[in-house]
Design a protein around this motif. Structure first.
Motif, PDB file in Angstrom:
ATOM      1  N   PHE A  23     -14.974 -27.792  20.453  1.00  0.00           N
ATOM      2  CA  PHE A  23     -14.235 -28.496  19.424  1.00  0.00           C
ATOM      3  C   PHE A  23     -15.235 -29.139  18.470  1.00  0.00           C
ATOM      4  N   SER A  30     -17.933 -21.011  20.425  1.00  0.00           N
ATOM      5  CA  SER A  30     -16.481 -21.163  20.419  1.00  0.00           C
ATOM      6  C   SER A  30     -15.872 -20.113  19.490  1.00  0.00           C
ATOM      7  N   GLY A  31     -14.583 -20.053  19.464  1.00  0.00           N
ATOM      8  CA  GLY A  31     -13.889 -19.108  18.604  1.00  0.00           C
ATOM      9  C   GLY A  31     -13.585 -19.670  17.231  1.00  0.00           C
ATOM     10  N   THR A  32     -14.381 -20.611  16.752  1.00  0.00           N
ATOM     11  CA  THR A  32     -14.146 -21.219  15.447  1.00  0.00           C
ATOM     12  C   THR A  32     -15.149 -20.702  14.424  1.00  0.00           C
ATOM     13  N   PRO A  33     -14.778 -20.669  13.154  1.00  0.00           N
ATOM     14  CA  PRO A  33     -15.708 -20.191  12.125  1.00  0.00           C
ATOM     15  C   PRO A  33     -17.016 -20.982  12.056  1.00  0.00           C
ATOM     16  N   GLU A  34     -16.983 -22.253  12.418  1.00  0.00           N
ATOM     17  CA  GLU A  34     -18.198 -23.073  12.374  1.00  0.00           C
ATOM     18  C   GLU A  34     -19.249 -22.577  13.359  1.00  0.00           C
ATOM     19  N   VAL A  43     -15.521 -13.854  16.476  1.00  0.00           N
ATOM     20  CA  VAL A  43     -14.690 -15.019  16.148  1.00  0.00           C
ATOM     21  C   VAL A  43     -13.418 -14.583  15.429  1.00  0.00           C
ATOM     22  N   ARG A  44     -13.557 -13.709  14.443  1.00  0.00           N
ATOM     23  CA  ARG A  44     -12.423 -13.310  13.606  1.00  0.00           C
ATOM     24  C   ARG A  44     -11.406 -12.456  14.358  1.00  0.00           C
ATOM     25  N   HIS A  65     -10.675 -14.452  18.556  1.00  0.00           N
ATOM     26  CA  HIS A  65     -10.206 -15.845  18.567  1.00  0.00           C
ATOM     27  C   HIS A  65     -10.533 -16.568  19.869  1.00  0.00           C
TER      28      HIS A  65
END
Length: 188
Positions: free
Chosen positions: A9, A44-48, A87-88, A91
């Motif tokens: 997160f 993580s699966g986030t764009p960041e 990631v894209r 997810h």
């Protein structure tokens, strides 16, 4: 081995990522790794996560192959594209391992989907991407996709390096043949 964990997160932790920790390379082979210094990270699966992984990959490269800016940029492009795809399209969380061999960098990205990557026709007007796998193929040749037991897959790319870590020609492997751009779907 160097391990970097990317927070699940990122919005809850605004501190910059810690510099990679230095650990000796393992004496034994591990699944998906080869002899040589390597770096491993979870994301993580986030764009960041893509930017954080890029920063950590740059630090690893500068430690194992300093003074080779073109190879560094090629590595960062391949890392960015593979992690972005994970990631894209999945997810979920993933891991990356980069191993520095005598004449190449082995980049392995593991994600939570068993679906192999599919190249598609790029559409610059729509801004939906589609160039990543073609760019990776141009730099690395053929991608190897291995389904993992249970769930997920690992995508391997081998980036040739011009400055070898050894002078022994028997230990060098020839670079992959150059790939040509073909907008039709390919079998990887």
């Amino acid at each position: 081995m160097t391990t970097t964990a990317i927070p699940a997160f990122p919005g809850h932790d605004t501190r910059p990522p810690a510099p990679p920790q230095q650990h000796p390379a393992p004496d034994t082979h591990t699944t998906g790794a080869a002899d040589g210094p390597y770096w491993e990270a979870a994301f993580s699966g986030t764009p960041e996560a893509v930017a954080l992984i890029r920063t950590a990959a740059r630090a690893f490269f500068e430690r194992v192959r300093p003074g080779h800016p073109r190879e560094e940029e090629d590595l960062l492009l391949v890392v960015s594209e593979l992690v972005t795809n994970a990631v894209r399209h999945t997810h979920g969380p993933g891991t990356i391992t980069v191993t520095a061999l005598d004449d190449e960098l082995d980049i392995a990205v593991t994600d939570t989907s068993r679906t192999p990557p599919q190249p598609r026709l790029p559409d610059p007007q729509a801004g939906t991407g589609g160039l990543g796998l073609h760019l990776i193929a141009a730099l690395c040749g053929i991608l190897k996709v291995t389904p993992n037991p249970g769930a997920g897959k690992t995508v391997h790319a081998h980036l040739p390096c011009t400055n070898h870590l050894t002078t022994d020609p028997r230990r060098r492997t020839p670079p992959p043949p150059p790939a040509t751009f073909n907008p039709r779907p390919r079998t990887w």
